[in-house]
Design a protein around this motif. Structure first.
Motif, PDB file in Angstrom:
ATOM      1  N   ALA A   1       0.822  -1.205   0.000  1.00  0.00           N
ATOM      2  CA  ALA A   1       0.000   0.000   0.000  1.00  0.00           C
ATOM      3  C   ALA A   1       0.858   1.259   0.000  1.00  0.00           C
ATOM      4  CB  ALA A   1      -0.920   0.002   1.221  1.00  0.00           C
ATOM      5  N   ARG A   2       0.222   2.360  -0.356  1.00  0.00           N
ATOM      6  CA  ARG A   2       0.822   3.678  -0.172  1.00  0.00           C
ATOM      7  C   ARG A   2      -0.287   4.605   0.336  1.00  0.00           C
ATOM      8  NH1 ARG A   2       1.279   3.746  -6.241  1.00  0.00           N
ATOM      9  NH2 ARG A   2      -0.705   4.594  -6.974  1.00  0.00           N
ATOM     10  N   PRO A   3       0.073   5.680   1.018  1.00  0.00           N
ATOM     11  CA  PRO A   3      -0.963   6.578   1.538  1.00  0.00           C
ATOM     12  C   PRO A   3      -1.765   7.223   0.414  1.00  0.00           C
ATOM     13  CG  PRO A   3       1.180   7.034   2.551  1.00  0.00           C
ATOM     14  CD  PRO A   3       1.426   6.103   1.409  1.00  0.00           C
ATOM     15  N   SER A   4      -3.022   7.497   0.701  1.00  0.00           N
ATOM     16  CA  SER A   4      -3.859   8.242  -0.235  1.00  0.00           C
ATOM     17  C   SER A   4      -3.297   9.660  -0.385  1.00  0.00           C
ATOM     18  CB  SER A   4      -5.289   8.294   0.307  1.00  0.00           C
ATOM     19  OG  SER A   4      -6.056   9.247  -0.367  1.00  0.00           O
ATOM     20  N   PRO A   5      -3.470  10.299  -1.551  1.00  0.00           N
ATOM     21  CA  PRO A   5      -2.985  11.675  -1.736  1.00  0.00           C
ATOM     22  C   PRO A   5      -3.521  12.652  -0.686  1.00  0.00           C
ATOM     23  CG  PRO A   5      -3.630  10.729  -3.841  1.00  0.00           C
ATOM     24  CD  PRO A   5      -4.062   9.765  -2.788  1.00  0.00           C
ATOM     25  N   ASN A   6      -4.762  12.407  -0.189  1.00  0.00           N
ATOM     26  CA  ASN A   6      -5.321  13.278   0.852  1.00  0.00           C
ATOM     27  C   ASN A   6      -5.278  12.588   2.216  1.00  0.00           C
ATOM     28  OD1 ASN A   6      -7.144  11.435  -0.096  1.00  0.00           O
ATOM     29  ND2 ASN A   6      -8.906  12.822  -0.115  1.00  0.00           N
ATOM     30  N   ALA A   7      -4.119  11.973   2.509  1.00  0.00           N
ATOM     31  CA  ALA A   7      -3.955  11.242   3.773  1.00  0.00           C
ATOM     32  C   ALA A   7      -4.110  12.155   4.984  1.00  0.00           C
ATOM     33  CB  ALA A   7      -2.593  10.561   3.796  1.00  0.00           C
ATOM     34  N   ALA A   8      -3.808  13.437   4.828  1.00  0.00           N
ATOM     35  CA  ALA A   8      -3.932  14.369   5.957  1.00  0.00           C
ATOM     36  C   ALA A   8      -5.372  14.449   6.444  1.00  0.00           C
ATOM     37  CB  ALA A   8      -3.429  15.752   5.549  1.00  0.00           C
TER      38      ALA A   8
ATOM     39  N   GLY B   1      -5.490   4.015   2.123  1.00  0.00           N
ATOM     40  CA  GLY B   1      -4.397   3.841   1.182  1.00  0.00           C
ATOM     41  C   GLY B   1      -4.824   3.513  -0.229  1.00  0.00           C
ATOM     42  N   GLU B   2      -3.837   3.415  -1.089  1.00  0.00           N
ATOM     43  CA  GLU B   2      -4.005   2.963  -2.467  1.00  0.00           C
ATOM     44  C   GLU B   2      -3.090   1.766  -2.682  1.00  0.00           C
ATOM     45  OE1 GLU B   2      -2.875   6.344  -4.762  1.00  0.00           O
ATOM     46  OE2 GLU B   2      -4.825   7.344  -4.506  1.00  0.00           O
ATOM     47  N   VAL B   3      -3.299   1.073  -3.785  1.00  0.00           N
ATOM     48  CA  VAL B   3      -2.448  -0.070  -4.119  1.00  0.00           C
ATOM     49  C   VAL B   3      -1.219   0.438  -4.864  1.00  0.00           C
ATOM     50  CG1 VAL B   3      -2.271  -2.243  -5.377  1.00  0.00           C
ATOM     51  CG2 VAL B   3      -4.411  -1.644  -4.205  1.00  0.00           C
ATOM     52  N   ALA B   4      -0.039   0.237  -4.258  1.00  0.00           N
ATOM     53  CA  ALA B   4       1.209   0.626  -4.920  1.00  0.00           C
ATOM     54  C   ALA B   4       1.651  -0.456  -5.892  1.00  0.00           C
ATOM     55  CB  ALA B   4       2.292   0.889  -3.884  1.00  0.00           C
ATOM     56  N   ARG B   5       1.531  -1.712  -5.482  1.00  0.00           N
ATOM     57  CA  ARG B   5       1.868  -2.809  -6.388  1.00  0.00           C
ATOM     58  C   ARG B   5       1.247  -4.110  -5.898  1.00  0.00           C
ATOM     59  NH1 ARG B   5       6.904  -1.776  -3.887  1.00  0.00           N
ATOM     60  NH2 ARG B   5       7.698  -3.516  -2.639  1.00  0.00           N
TER      61      ARG B   5
ATOM     62  N   ALA C   1      -0.419  -3.347   3.911  1.00  0.00           N
ATOM     63  CA  ALA C   1       0.575  -2.529   4.609  1.00  0.00           C
ATOM     64  C   ALA C   1       1.506  -1.864   3.608  1.00  0.00           C
ATOM     65  CB  ALA C   1       1.381  -3.392   5.578  1.00  0.00           C
ATOM     66  N   ASP C   2       2.121  -0.749   4.048  1.00  0.00           N
ATOM     67  CA  ASP C   2       3.099  -0.087   3.188  1.00  0.00           C
ATOM     68  C   ASP C   2       4.477  -0.715   3.389  1.00  0.00           C
ATOM     69  OD1 ASP C   2       4.121   0.895   5.574  1.00  0.00           O
ATOM     70  OD2 ASP C   2       3.422   2.960   5.255  1.00  0.00           O
ATOM     71  N   GLU C   3       5.485  -0.123   2.813  1.00  0.00           N
ATOM     72  CA  GLU C   3       6.842  -0.665   2.882  1.00  0.00           C
ATOM     73  C   GLU C   3       7.358  -0.775   4.317  1.00  0.00           C
ATOM     74  OE1 GLU C   3       8.533  -1.861   0.486  1.00  0.00           O
ATOM     75  OE2 GLU C   3       7.972  -0.916  -1.417  1.00  0.00           O
TER      76      GLU C   3
END
Length: 356
Positions: free
Chosen positions: A203-210, A216-220, A243-245
Motif C-alpha cells: 500500500a501507499r498513503p492516499s494523496p489526501n492522507a492528511a 491507502g491505495e495499491v502501490a503494487r 501494509a506499506d513498505e
C-alpha cells in the motif's frame, strides 16, 4: 458480445424471489453446488429451478428448503439445461474471474448464500474465481459498540489509528473467515488472505492522507501467492487491507483492490457487485440500464454528467483494469439473487458490461 449465444440465455434462472426475467417463461433456480443436481417443479407452478445440493444432511446454514422427488420430465429438463450451458462453460473454463463482494449482498443472509453458491458452482465447472471483499456495515457495528464515531469524507472512511485496528479486526478476522467457512461448507476449498499475506499487496498513503488518515491505495501487486492458490483449484478470499513498505496497515477500497488483482492475474472478467442495477443513461430512470458499453462511451457519459456520485470510482476502477489487460469489467446488481451466475452464464447479463 452479449448476443453471440442469445438462444442460450433462457437456460438458467436463479433462486428467487426476485426472479430474473429471461426470454423463456420457464424459470430455473440455481441451488447450492455439490455433486447432486435436481430440477424442481412445484405442483401449482410452471416455475422450475435447478438445485445443486450439498452432501451434508443438514442445510439450515445455507437456508436450503427440502427437495421433492424428481419426475421424468424434470430429469429430461435437467439434461437439456446442462447441455445448453456448455458454450458458457467452454468459453470461461480455466479463466480467472475476480469478484468484488459488498453492499446489499453482504447485509442479507439470503444474498450472501447466493454469492457463495455461485462462486462454488463456477469453481466446480472449471472457472477460477477470486473473491475480494470489504465490510463497511460490520465495521460500523463494532465501532458503535466501542463508542468510536464513524466518519466519512467524499465517500471514504476517515481512518485514524484506532479505527484502523477495528478495520483490520473486522475485515481480516471476522468477515474474511466467515466467507471462507461458508465457501468450504458449500463444497469448495477457500483460502483467506489479506493484502499483507505473501506480500500480495503493498500500500501507499492516499494523496489526501492528511484528511483521511490511514486510507491507502495499491502501490503494487505480487500475485505469486494467489497464483498458487488458484492453480490448486482453491478460491482465494481477499480482505482489502494492506501494509506499506514500513509495515503500516492501510484501509483500501475493495473495488480498487479487485481491479488491481484482476489486472495482475490477467483476469478474463472483473465483476463489481453493487447496490444499483448498473450504469443508467438516466439516473432517474431504472429502465435506462446500459447493458454494454466501451471505454470511450463510458468516459463520455462521465464527462456529460450521466455517471456521477459513487458510480464514478467504480467506473474508473473498471477502466483502469481494462487498460491493464482485463478483457471485460461489469458492474452488476448485487441485490438480485444469483446475479453473478446471470452475468457470466447468459448473454443478457445482470448489469453493465464495459469492454475495451
Amino acid at each position: 458480445g452479449r448476443n453471440s449465444h442469445r438462444q442460450i440465455s433462457s437456460f438458467l434462472l436463479f433462486t428467487g424471489p426476485p426472479f430474473i426475467s429471461l426470454p423463456n417463461k420457464d424459470k430455473i433456480k440455481s441451488r447450492n453446488p455439490k455433486p447432486q443436481l435436481q430440477i424442481l417443479q412445484t405442483p401449482n407452478s410452471r416455475r422450475l429451478r435447478l438445485s445443486i445440493r450439498a452432501s451434508s444432511p443438514s442445510s439450515t446454514a445455507l437456508n436450503d428448503p427440502p427437495l421433492p422427488s424428481l419426475t421424468n420430465s424434470d430429469l429430461q429438463l435437467r439434461v437439456r439445461i446442462l447441455s445448453e450451458s456448455l458454450p458458457y462453460i467452454q468459453k470461461f473454463r480455466g479463466k480467472t474471474i475476480v469478484v468484488k463482494y459488498g453492499g446489499a449482498a453482504m447485509k442479507s443472509a439470503e444474498l450472501k448464500a447466493s454469492v457463495v453458491r455461485d462462486l462454488v458452482l463456477l469453481s466446480c465447472v472449471g472457472l477460477r474465481p477470486v473473491l475480494v471483499h470489504g465490510g463497511g456495515p460490520e465495521i460500523n457495528v463494532l465501532l458503535n459498540q466501542l463508542n468510536i464515531p464513524a466518519q466519512f469524507r467524499d465517500g471514504l472512511r476517515v481512518t485514524d489509528a484506532g479505527t484502523m485496528e477495528v478495520v483490520s479486526m473486522v475485515l481480516v478476522g471476522k468477515v474474511n473467515k466467515d466467507l471462507v467457512s461458508r465457501i468450504n461448507y458449500a463444497g469448495a476449498t477457500a483460502v483467506g488472505l489479506s493484502g499483507m499475506d505473501g506480500r500480495l499487496l503493498v500500500a501507499r498513503p492516499s494523496p489526501n492522507a492528511a484528511q483521511l488518515g490511514f486510507v491507502g491505495e495499491v502501490a503494487r501487486v505480487d500475485p505469486t501467492v494467489l497464483q498458487t492458490i488458484v492453480d490448486n483449484g482453491s478460491i482465494p478470499v481477499i480482505a482489502s487491507v494492506a501494509a506499506d513498505e514500513y509495515g503500516q496497515p492501510y484501509n483500501i477500497n475493495a473495488d480498487t483492490v479487485a481491479g488491481e488483482v484482476a489486472a495482475a492475474l490477467g483476469g478474463e472478467k472483473l465483476i463489481l457487485l453493487t447496490d444499483v442495477a448498473g450504469i443508467l443513461r438516466n439516473r432517474e430512470d431504472p429502465g435506462s440500464l446500459v447493458k454494454e458499453i466501451d471505454i470511450k462511451g463510458v468516459k463520455k457519459m462521465v464527462e456529460e454528467g450521466k455517471v456521477g456520485g459513487g458510480m464514478i470510482p467504480k467506473v474508473n476502477c473498471c477502466i483502469r483494469s481494462l487498460a491493464q489487460g482485463v478483457t471485460t469489467a461489469s458492474i452488476i446488481d448485487g441485490r438480485v439473487e444469483h446475479s453473478l451466475l446471470h452475468e457470466i452464464m447468459t448473454d443478457e447479463g445482470a448489469g453493465t458490461m464495459i469492454a475495451s
